[in-house]
Design a protein around this motif. Sequence first.
Motif, short mmCIF file in Angstrom:
data_model
loop_
_atom_site.label_atom_id
_atom_site.label_comp_id
_atom_site.label_asym_id
_atom_site.label_seq_id
_atom_site.Cartn_x
_atom_site.Cartn_y
_atom_site.Cartn_z
N HIS A 82 -59.51 24.07 18.37
CA HIS A 82 -59.88 22.85 19.08
C HIS A 82 -59.31 22.85 20.49
O HIS A 82 -59.95 22.43 21.46
N GLU A 83 -58.06 23.36 20.63
CA GLU A 83 -57.43 23.40 21.94
C GLU A 83 -58.21 24.29 22.90
O GLU A 83 -58.38 23.98 24.08
N ASP A 84 -58.70 25.44 22.40
CA ASP A 84 -59.48 26.35 23.24
C ASP A 84 -60.77 25.69 23.68
O ASP A 84 -61.19 25.80 24.83
N LEU A 85 -61.45 25.02 22.74
CA LEU A 85 -62.71 24.37 23.08
C LEU A 85 -62.49 23.28 24.12
O LEU A 85 -63.27 23.10 25.05
N THR A 86 -61.40 22.52 23.96
CA THR A 86 -61.09 21.47 24.91
C THR A 86 -60.76 22.07 26.28
O THR A 86 -61.20 21.57 27.32
N GLY A 87 -59.99 23.16 26.27
CA GLY A 87 -59.66 23.84 27.52
C GLY A 87 -60.90 24.39 28.21
O GLY A 87 -61.02 24.32 29.43
N ARG A 88 -61.82 24.92 27.44
CA ARG A 88 -63.06 25.45 28.01
C ARG A 88 -63.86 24.32 28.67
O ARG A 88 -64.36 24.48 29.78
N ALA A 89 -63.98 23.19 28.00
CA ALA A 89 -64.72 22.06 28.57
C ALA A 89 -64.03 21.54 29.82
O ALA A 89 -64.69 21.19 30.81
N ARG A 90 -62.70 21.49 29.80
CA ARG A 90 -61.96 21.01 30.98
C ARG A 90 -62.18 21.95 32.16
O ARG A 90 -62.37 21.50 33.30
N LEU A 91 -62.16 23.25 31.90
CA LEU A 91 -62.42 24.22 32.97
C LEU A 91 -63.84 24.10 33.51
O LEU A 91 -64.08 24.16 34.71
N ARG A 92 -64.80 23.96 32.62
CA ARG A 92 -66.20 23.81 33.03
C ARG A 92 -66.39 22.58 33.91
O ARG A 92 -67.02 22.65 34.96
N ASP A 93 -65.81 21.45 33.49
CA ASP A 93 -65.97 20.23 34.27
C ASP A 93 -65.26 20.33 35.61
O ASP A 93 -65.74 19.82 36.63
N ALA A 94 -64.10 21.00 35.63
CA ALA A 94 -63.40 21.21 36.90
C ALA A 94 -64.23 22.10 37.82
O ALA A 94 -64.29 21.86 39.03
N ALA A 95 -64.86 23.11 37.24
CA ALA A 95 -65.70 24.01 38.04
C ALA A 95 -66.90 23.27 38.62
O ALA A 95 -67.27 23.48 39.78
N ILE A 96 -67.51 22.39 37.83
CA ILE A 96 -68.65 21.62 38.33
C ILE A 96 -68.23 20.81 39.55
O ILE A 96 -68.93 20.78 40.58
N GLU A 97 -67.07 20.15 39.48
CA GLU A 97 -66.61 19.35 40.60
C GLU A 97 -66.22 20.22 41.79
O GLU A 97 -66.50 19.86 42.94
N CYS A 98 -65.57 21.35 41.54
CA CYS A 98 -65.20 22.25 42.63
C CYS A 98 -66.43 22.81 43.33
O CYS A 98 -66.50 22.85 44.57
N PHE A 99 -67.42 23.27 42.56
CA PHE A 99 -68.64 23.82 43.14
C PHE A 99 -69.37 22.74 43.94
O PHE A 99 -69.92 23.01 45.01
N ALA A 100 -69.40 21.52 43.41
CA ALA A 100 -70.08 20.44 44.12
C ALA A 100 -69.35 20.11 45.41
O ALA A 100 -69.98 19.95 46.47
N ALA A 101 -68.04 20.03 45.36
CA ALA A 101 -67.26 19.59 46.52
C ALA A 101 -67.19 20.65 47.61
O ALA A 101 -67.29 20.33 48.80
N ARG A 102 -67.06 21.93 47.24
CA ARG A 102 -66.81 22.95 48.25
C ARG A 102 -67.74 24.16 48.18
O ARG A 102 -67.55 25.13 48.90
#
Length: 224
Positions: free
Chosen positions: A5-25
Amino acid sequence: MSTTHEDLTGRARLRDAAIECFAARGFGESLRAIATRAGVSAGLVRHHFGSKEELRAECDATVLKRYRVLKVDSMNTPPTRLFAQLPASRDGGVLMVYILRSVQDGSPAGRTFVDNMVAEALAFTTDAVARGLVVPSRNEEARARFMVQQSIGSMLVNLAMRPEVRLDDFANVMDQYMAQAMLPTLEVYTEGVFADRTYLDEYLAYLAAKTNPPAGLAGEAAMS
């Protein structure tokens, strides 16, 4: 790869962070910056996704899915409630800016994104026609593509002309665009622009003549 569960949560957190990073910069953002935004080590990015390309592909798929949900929700929400939800639409701003980045970078992923948006728009408008929310079109697919291109083009020009708007301020990006575009968009879609059918009727007559020219004209063209 671990599937805790921790890995899946970490994967989703990374994906969402990447979406915001790609959008912002933009899509040149480093994996280290994405990991920092997610609050994890850079090594976890490759652990979960293998490469930046795989991360981008999952981000694309996630944004498209969220765009679809946002669109369906908006169509199923009464106008009185819909407009009350518009201020501070941070999630909508993230999606909007990410989509614009995808189109701007000119990559196959960006073109696929637009094609997917057109397919989604076609499904939405077909359903809306069946429900009596939208008038039918003589060419539903062409209309859907035109509406998507018009929407994307409008947003690109709007943001290009407003360099003072920070793209990482997602709620403000969405709010200022809605303030500029909502009224004219609804006017055009609801009331139209031309006062009568003259231009449409003339163009339809032109298309008919082009498709089925009179026999005399066809024969003359063949002899020339």
